[in-house]
Design an enzyme around this catalytic site. Structure first.
Site, PDB file in Angstrom:
ATOM      1  N   LYS A 140      14.318  65.808  24.439  1.00 48.78           N
ATOM      2  CA  LYS A 140      15.285  65.679  23.539  1.00 48.78           C
ATOM      3  C   LYS A 140      16.102  64.938  24.301  1.00 48.78           C
ATOM      4  O   LYS A 140      16.234  63.532  23.612  1.00 48.78           O
ATOM      5  CB  LYS A 140      16.496  67.094  23.000  1.00 48.78           C
ATOM      6  N   GLN A 193      20.576  74.814  23.750  1.00 51.77           N
ATOM      7  CA  GLN A 193      19.432  75.345  23.841  1.00 51.77           C
ATOM      8  C   GLN A 193      19.544  76.620  23.414  1.00 51.77           C
ATOM      9  O   GLN A 193      19.800  77.698  24.493  1.00 51.77           O
ATOM     10  CB  GLN A 193      18.604  74.983  24.888  1.00 51.77           C
ATOM     11  N   ASP A 197      23.522  71.015  15.880  1.00 52.64           N
ATOM     12  CA  ASP A 197      22.518  71.891  15.707  1.00 52.64           C
ATOM     13  C   ASP A 197      22.708  72.698  14.348  1.00 52.64           C
ATOM     14  O   ASP A 197      21.996  73.328  13.168  1.00 52.64           O
ATOM     15  CB  ASP A 197      22.208  72.777  16.632  1.00 52.64           C
TER      16      ASP A 197
HETATM   17  N1  LIG Z   1      19.571  75.076  19.993  1.00 48.02           N
HETATM   18  C1  LIG Z   1      18.382  74.903  19.735  1.00 48.02           C
HETATM   19  N2  LIG Z   1      17.630  75.793  20.198  1.00 48.02           N
HETATM   20  C2  LIG Z   1      16.030  75.738  19.518  1.00 48.02           C
HETATM   21  C3  LIG Z   1      15.413  74.807  17.853  1.00 48.02           C
HETATM   22  C4  LIG Z   1      16.473  74.170  17.819  1.00 48.02           C
HETATM   23  O1  LIG Z   1      16.515  73.514  16.530  1.00 48.02           O
HETATM   24  N3  LIG Z   1      17.848  74.053  18.708  1.00 48.02           N
HETATM   25  N4  LIG Z   1      14.725  75.285  18.128  1.00 48.02           N
HETATM   26  C5  LIG Z   1      13.009  75.636  18.745  1.00 48.02           C
HETATM   27  C6  LIG Z   1      12.921  75.238  19.592  1.00 48.02           C
HETATM   28  N5  LIG Z   1      13.260  73.281  19.367  1.00 48.02           N
HETATM   29  C7  LIG Z   1      14.106  72.814  19.756  1.00 48.02           C
HETATM   30  O2  LIG Z   1      14.376  73.038  20.330  1.00 48.02           O
HETATM   31  C8  LIG Z   1      11.763  72.587  18.758  1.00 48.02           C
HETATM   32  C9  LIG Z   1      10.079  73.815  19.315  1.00 48.02           C
HETATM   33  C10 LIG Z   1       9.238  72.787  18.684  1.00 48.02           C
HETATM   34  C11 LIG Z   1       9.268  71.421  19.183  1.00 48.02           C
HETATM   35  C12 LIG Z   1       7.072  71.021  18.963  1.00 48.02           C
HETATM   36  O3  LIG Z   1       7.721  69.612  18.147  1.00 48.02           O
HETATM   37  N6  LIG Z   1       6.610  72.142  18.730  1.00 48.02           N
HETATM   38  C13 LIG Z   1       5.348  71.318  18.630  1.00 48.02           C
HETATM   39  C14 LIG Z   1       4.571  71.638  19.968  1.00 48.02           C
HETATM   40  C15 LIG Z   1       4.860  71.867  21.192  1.00 48.02           C
HETATM   41  C16 LIG Z   1       4.042  72.626  21.986  1.00 48.02           C
HETATM   42  O4  LIG Z   1       2.794  71.637  22.664  1.00 48.02           O
HETATM   43  O5  LIG Z   1       4.579  73.106  22.649  1.00 48.02           O
HETATM   44  C17 LIG Z   1       3.985  70.190  17.362  1.00 48.02           C
HETATM   45  O6  LIG Z   1       4.764  71.504  15.762  1.00 48.02           O
HETATM   46  O7  LIG Z   1       4.276  70.014  17.430  1.00 48.02           O
HETATM   47  C18 LIG Z   1      10.323  71.248  19.329  1.00 48.02           C
HETATM   48  C19 LIG Z   1      11.429  71.055  19.332  1.00 48.02           C
HETATM   49  C20 LIG Z   1      14.089  77.217  19.573  1.00 48.02           C
HETATM   50  N7  LIG Z   1      15.145  76.863  20.286  1.00 48.02           N
END
Ligand SMILES: Nc1nc2c(c(=O)[nH]1)N[C@@H](CN(C=O)c1ccc(C(=O)N[C@@H](CCC(=O)O)C(=O)O)cc1)CN2
Length: 300
Positions: free
Chosen positions: A54, A98, A121
């Site tokens: 981020k 987060q 968020d």
């Molecule tokens: N305050 C928040 N906490 C959390 C959120 C949120 O939207 N707001 N969402 C999730 C985690 N998350 C962002 O925070 C998030 C999860 C996954 C990805 C992502 O790009 N994943 C990749 C794979 C990554 C890997 O290899 O592990 C993909 O799907 O291609 C981005 C953001 C929980 N907490």
């Protein structure tokens, strides 16, 4: 049938590029730089990775990034005081705490302490209410990303039959609201839904957000339907070697892709759109705070 792959990674790059162009214009024409503050509590390895991404992507889009890392032992009062400080900071247009937070902290209390106008968020109870009543709000990033991909792929979603599998506050419920806002006929299915396959098999759009690896299989899907897989589950992968793991979604990709018309992969589907939409929301929050029209197409 072999489904088209909806490339979330590529689409997210386009969204980030568009955010970056608007940020440049804000700077050039108004002398304003959007700022995003991210609060990370504890050492959860996945959260650390997401927070790092981020921060990096915020800076790449030309915005200011402020990271606030705190020990897992932080008290609720200290965390609330930090949120209060960020609420009052004019350089901060977006605040994100987060998740998950450690067990001793009341997540709802912390989220609802964020100024709703800075709640990028979209989890604050005011934004939940505004979204539910079709008013201007901050929209949760993951469902917003899913909506953008669906609009991009289908154009209008009006009249389509959509089933959201999962009823979380963060994804399932706002996703259903957004689809309703685009005039879909919406059903939320969950762990107590009877004959769930019969329900999903009637859907033109299935959004899977249950957090259970590969639960949705091809026999749940109507031929030609669009499948949006929100799940990000790390499972053992002995075929890759001892102790190795791999990421899978909530959908069993191969069997769903044989039946669906289009599907998002994991990784590379919804996940990258979550962070792209966070940047879009930060830009939107900054524009609104300064009485400037927020760019269309970057929100619901
Ligand atoms: N305050 C928040 N906490 C959390 C959120 C949120 O939207 N707001 N969402 C999730 C985690 N998350 C962002 O925070 C998030 C999860 C996954 C990805 C992502 O790009 N994943 C990749 C794979 C990554 C890997 O290899 O592990 C993909 O799907 O291609 C981005 C953001 C929980 N907490």
């Amino acid at each position: 049938m072999t489904a088209s792959i909806i490339d979330g990674k590529g689409f997210a790059a386009k969204v980030r590029g568009e955010v970056g162009r608007h940020v440049k214009r804000l700077k050039d024409e108004h002398g304003i730089t959007p700022g995003l503050a991210v609060v990370l509590v504890g050492e959860d390895p996945a959260s650390q990775v997401y927070v790092r991404s981020k921060g990096k992507q915020t800076v790449e889009a030309g915005m200011n990034s402020y990271e606030h890392k705190r020990d897992a032992s932080i008290s609720q009062e200290e965390l609330l005081a930090l949120v209060e400080q960020l609420n009052g900071d004019p350089a901060v247009h977006g605040i994100l705490v987060q998740l998950p937070l450690p067990d001793h902290i009341d997540e709802d209390l912390v989220i609802n302490a964020i100024d709703p106008a800075k709640d990028v968020d979209g989890f604050h109870i005011s934004n939940v209410g505004l979204l539910g009543t079709g008013q201007e709000s901050m929209v949760p990033c993951t469902p917003l990303g899913c909506l953008m991909m669906l609009r991009d792929f289908h154009g209008s979603l009006s009249g389509m039959n959509a089933v959201v599998v999962g009823r979380s506050n963060i994804v399932g419920k706002p996703m259903a609201q957004l689809l309703l806002g685009d005039s879909c006929t919406v059903t939320i299915a969950h762990s107590r839904t009877k004959d769930i396959k019969e329900v999903t098999r009637r859907a033109d759009i299935v959004v899977a957000a249950v957090g259970r690896p590969e639960m949705v299989t091809g026999d749940w899907i109507k031929p030609g339907a669009t499948v949006i897989d929100v799940g990000i589950n790390r499972i053992d992968a002995p075929e890759k070697g001892e102790g190795k793991t791999r990421l899978v979604g909530d959908c069993h990709f191969d069997s769903c892709a044989e039946v669906a018309g289009a599907i998002t992969p994991v990784p590379g589907g919804v996940g990258p759109m979550t962070i792209a939409c966070l940047l879009a929301n930060t830009l939107t929050a900054c524009c609104r705070a300064n009485g400037i029209a927020a760019p269309e197409g970057l929100t619901a």
